[in-house]
Design a protein around this motif. Structure first.
Motif, PDB file in Angstrom:
ATOM      1  N   GLU A  36      64.852  26.721  64.332  1.00  0.00           N
ATOM      2  CA  GLU A  36      65.144  25.294  64.402  1.00  0.00           C
ATOM      3  C   GLU A  36      64.345  24.508  63.355  1.00  0.00           C
ATOM      4  N   SER A  40      60.757  38.035  60.579  1.00  0.00           N
ATOM      5  CA  SER A  40      62.018  37.753  61.264  1.00  0.00           C
ATOM      6  C   SER A  40      62.774  39.061  61.488  1.00  0.00           C
ATOM      7  N   CYS A  42      69.234  32.212  69.501  1.00  0.00           N
ATOM      8  CA  CYS A  42      67.897  32.265  70.118  1.00  0.00           C
ATOM      9  C   CYS A  42      67.098  30.986  69.910  1.00  0.00           C
ATOM     10  N   GLY A  43      67.335  30.251  68.837  1.00  0.00           N
ATOM     11  CA  GLY A  43      66.640  28.978  68.645  1.00  0.00           C
ATOM     12  C   GLY A  43      65.357  29.058  67.842  1.00  0.00           C
ATOM     13  N   THR A  44      65.024  30.220  67.316  1.00  0.00           N
ATOM     14  CA  THR A  44      63.757  30.384  66.606  1.00  0.00           C
ATOM     15  C   THR A  44      63.699  29.575  65.304  1.00  0.00           C
ATOM     16  N   VAL A  78      61.454  30.233  56.695  1.00  0.00           N
ATOM     17  CA  VAL A  78      61.459  29.758  58.083  1.00  0.00           C
ATOM     18  C   VAL A  78      61.619  30.995  58.957  1.00  0.00           C
ATOM     19  N   LEU A  79      60.803  31.061  60.005  1.00  0.00           N
ATOM     20  CA  LEU A  79      60.882  32.185  60.925  1.00  0.00           C
ATOM     21  C   LEU A  79      62.235  32.176  61.637  1.00  0.00           C
ATOM     22  N   ALA A  80      62.858  33.333  61.742  1.00  0.00           N
ATOM     23  CA  ALA A  80      64.152  33.436  62.421  1.00  0.00           C
ATOM     24  C   ALA A  80      64.169  34.705  63.238  1.00  0.00           C
ATOM     25  N   SER A  81      65.169  34.825  64.093  1.00  0.00           N
ATOM     26  CA  SER A  81      65.228  36.059  64.865  1.00  0.00           C
ATOM     27  C   SER A  81      66.644  36.601  64.988  1.00  0.00           C
ATOM     28  N   CYS A  82      67.510  35.903  65.761  1.00  0.00           N
ATOM     29  CA  CYS A  82      68.800  36.520  66.107  1.00  0.00           C
ATOM     30  C   CYS A  82      69.807  36.486  64.966  1.00  0.00           C
ATOM     31  N   MET A  83      69.668  35.542  64.040  1.00  0.00           N
ATOM     32  CA  MET A  83      70.587  35.351  62.899  1.00  0.00           C
ATOM     33  C   MET A  83      72.007  34.992  63.338  1.00  0.00           C
ATOM     34  N   HIS A  89      59.771  30.771  73.058  1.00  0.00           N
ATOM     35  CA  HIS A  89      59.259  29.524  72.484  1.00  0.00           C
ATOM     36  C   HIS A  89      57.981  29.071  73.188  1.00  0.00           C
TER      37      HIS A  89
END
Lengths: 338, 405
Positions: free
Chosen positions: A296, B342, A292-294, A283-288, B358
């Motif tokens: 979800e 990521s 950030c909500g990426t 699953v794509l993620a960003s802030c960890m 988003h």
């Protein structure tokens, strides 16, 4: 109006196992424990490796997981009262409640400098809005979130006044720090002056806001005295005994992936995100950090243990989505839309 | 281009580069400079502008998080800002309330509700180009002019509730704002004459009576009615959306098409597994970094990677360099859908991380969802043309040959 517990939450028990380095939950070291007033201690909780702790804003609170007995823990929420420019630590001030069923008593009597303590991600149900004038009203330990708001108002150069009530002068925390603000602060010990005089609420300044935190009778009195104000201009933080928090789960749990028809076990020390990645469903993620909500993901069944800073209480209660970089499971199994 | 290892103005050795990152040569092909920056050291001094620069992933991610010591309040360009300050040029606590408002308005949940709208925008862009033709037909289009520059310019104002009139101003308006993040060079001077009129146009668009009753703009005003921000601030916050949300997405989507056209194996992988669409967009952002760099100013002496940056110094944060840092990414120059992108820094990180991310992802996902079934092969039909900008990796033309499915 927020409904989380600032200082007097109920017990939420669960099996305790120390958790180190798990995203969404940090293990911090008690670096200082100072008596601020009668029955009030301030804790300084430092990141042991001098790493940054997740950011917070004035009015935010954190969850402390306290091992109150050999078998169980209680989960407590406390407003942050430290300095945001201090990026490696949190500070909370805790009132010793005579009727406490464990949390505040544990902090006052057992927790010691050098202990490690499990801390959740900051959340804010009581954020400071833009305004041209702030009336801050604090009752007792309700001063804690207001202290960070005063710091912000000072930095912003926004006009403010604090009305601070307490049982006795000796029971009121932060009086020394507040002295620097001179007549911007009205100290109102009940044994000397009776109940807080709320007559100032008769006047409604343009773009003014009221921020009030304290015991229920104070909040009701303020709501009544500010009846002429628009409801959005008067904001409360309640001490609520009913905590919605589920226990901090440390056992592994299962993910059922509805689309890819896979079952994945999430171990104690891995995130849902990493378990998914290992199972070939990245699953794509960003802030960890659950900010950030990426990452979800839709939840079709089961109850997530929400550890993000994004969902409000109502959204959390729906249990129809989660942020897999930090959030976990309360139930044994989650069915995910993946 | 020379690298020296001693700068008397700083304690200890700090690598110095004399490159001009805003020169036409480097803007045309910024990768060699970005590599020099990254390899010279964790913190580098750019002698041409007397600023520091960071191009390694670890130090850049740490710097982006460190809002306490690396401030945005005096602007995020090389110089102090030339216009009224928006969300990007604020530090906490001033930044808190408006950020909270916009984050809610642009949340993944809010954007999910716009999926159908966005899909129909994607249809309207692609159908005139591709629909009704026989399989195997080859169509030549401009990935920038026909798709990348059209979809966001149609979708974003629609989502924001901005009226149609003058949409063609959106890209030039933001183009100058991003040029203003660099020096007062030719690029800046070219836009300077038009800038006040465009800013006035954008400000007028963000007044309450100019906005449609539904959209991000109306949501911002509703937040003012709820008392979360003041009414005075609502137009400025709405304008932040227009300046930050259009050009960046235009170049992001164009870059995605370029990446797919120049990597046929990755296009094939995406065709075989359309579930990779989200990864494809973020990987293209890592690979190209539509926003190449922005600046911060040191609030006090800041220690980064063993170097002390003096209080008051401006620091270039080079996202593009960090997104190809071999210390962080295996085979970083490869556009590779099997990697997990990521943690790329194309959207920034920390309190200023792109609030519209988003919206960008939604547009890219909708475009690919519509494009994939229609197209069998995608390749470059002619060399691309870049559009130089002091902060963005801009495109002028991406000639594509599409073989229809």
């Amino acid at each position: 109006m927020s409904t989380h517990a600032t200082s007097l939450p109920v017990d939420v028990s669960s099996a305790y196992r120390p958790t180190v380095g798990r995203p969404g939950i940090q293990s911090l070291r008690v670096a200082r424990k100072d008596l601020l007033a009668d029955g009030v201690v301030r804790l300084r909780l430092e990141e042991p490796n001098q790493a940054r702790v997740p950011d917070w804003t004035p009015g935010a609170h954190i969850e402390l997981v306290l091992p109150t007995s050999d078998e169980g823990t209680v989960s407590r929420h406390y407003s942050l009262c430290g300095d945001r420019w201090d990026a490696h630590a949190y500070e909370v001030a805790v009132l010793n409640e005579p009727n406490s069923r464990g949390g505040s008593r544990y902090i006052h009597e057992e927790l010691a400098v050098g202990d490690m303590i499990t801390v959740g991600t900051p959340r804010n149900n009581f954020p400071l809005s833009q305004a041209k004038r702030f009336e801050f009203i604090a009752g007792g330990i309700g001063i804690t979130p207001i202290m960070t708001m005063i710091a912000a108002a000072e930095q912003l150069g926004i006009d403010w006044h604090l009305h601070y009530g307490g049982r006795t002068r000796a029971s009121m925390a932060f009086l020394d720090e507040l002295a620097q603000y001179g007549d911007r602060v009205t100290i109102w010990p009940q044994d000397e002056l009776g109940h807080l005089n709320l007559g100032f609420l008769n006047e409604m300044p343009e773009d003014g806001r009221v921020y009030c935190c304290g015991p229920e009778p104070l909040l009701n009195a303020v709501a009544g005295a500010a009846a002429a104000w628009p409801t959005w201009a008067v904001r409360f933080e309640r001490f609520v005994a009913a905590s919605l928090d589920e226990p901090v789960r440390t056992e592994p749990f299962e993910l059922e992936l509805a689309v890819s028809k896979k079952t994945v076990t999430v171990g104690t020390n891995e995130t849902v995100l990493s378990a998914l990645s290992c199972a070939g469903v990245p699953v794509l993620a960003s802030c960890m950090e659950g900010v950030c909500g990426t990452c979800e993901v839709g939840v079709l069944k089961g109850t997530p243990e929400h550890r993000d800073s994004l969902l409000n209480d109502a959204e959390r209660a729906k249990n129809d989505r989660m942020f897999v970089c930090v959030s976990r499971a309360v139930s044994d199994r989650l069915v995910l839309d993946l | 281009m020379s690298i020296t290892t001693k700068c008397p103005a700083h304690q200890g050795a700090i690598p110095v580069l004399d490159d001009d990152p805003f020169s036409p040569e480097i803007l045309e092909d910024p990768l060699p400079f970005q590599q020099r920056l990254r390899e010279a050291g964790p913190v580098v001094f750019l002698s041409k502008y007397n600023v520091h620069a960071i191009g390694r992933h670890e130090e850049l991610a740490g710097s982006l998080e460190n809002w306490q010591e690396l401030n945005s309040g005096s602007g995020v360009g090389l110089n102090e800002p030339w216009r009224a300050r928006g969300l990007l040029q604020m530090d906490p606590p001033e930044h808190d309330a408006p950020r909270e408002v916009l984050q809610e308005i642009m949340s993944s949940r809010a954007l999910r509700a716009l999926r159908d709208t966005c899909l129909s925008h994607a249809d309207r862009v692609l159908n005139p180009l591709l629909a009704g033709k026989d399989p195997g037909t080859q169509v030549e289009i401009d990935g920038f002019g026909d798709i990348g520059s059209v979809l966001p310019v149609n979708f974003f104002p629609d989502a924001a509730g901005i009226s149609d009139e003058g949409r063609e101003n959106l890209v030039p308006y933001a183009d100058h704002i991003f040029n203003a993040a660099g020096p007062h060079n030719e690029l800046y001077k070219q836009g300077e004459c038009q800038a006040p009129a465009l800013a006035e146009w954008a400000t007028a668009k963000c007044q309450r009576d100019s906005l449609k009753p539904e959209g991000f703009g109306a949501d911002v005003w509703a937040a003012a009615d709820r008392g979360d921000i003041t009414h005075d601030f609502a137009p400025l916050l709405t304008r932040s959306l227009l300046s930050a949300g259009v050009d960046t997405t235009v170049y992001g989507i164009t870059g995605l098409l370029y990446a797919l056209a120049t990597n046929p194996d990755q296009w094939a992988a995406l065709k075989a597994n359309p579930g990779l669409a989200r990864v494809a967009f973020d990987e293209s952002l890592r690979w190209i970094s539509p926003v190449q760099h922005l600046f911060r100013k040191a609030a006090n002496d800041v220690e980064i990677g063993g170097t002390v940056i003096a209080a008051g110094t401006r620091v270039m944060l080079n996202f593009a360099a960090a997104n190809r840092d071999p210390r962080r990414w295996e085979d970083p120059d490869k556009f590779d859908l099997s990697r997990d992108p990521s943690g790329h820094l194309a959207f920034g990180m920390g309190v200023h991380q792109c609030v519209g991310q988003h919206a960008a992802r939604l547009q890219a996902a909708c475009l690919l969802e519509k494009l994939l079934p229609l197209v069998e092969r995608i390749e470059l039909a002619a060399p691309v043309r870049y559009h130089h900008n002091n902060a963005l990796r801009g495109w002028g033309a991406v000639p594509l040959r599409l073989t229809l499915a």
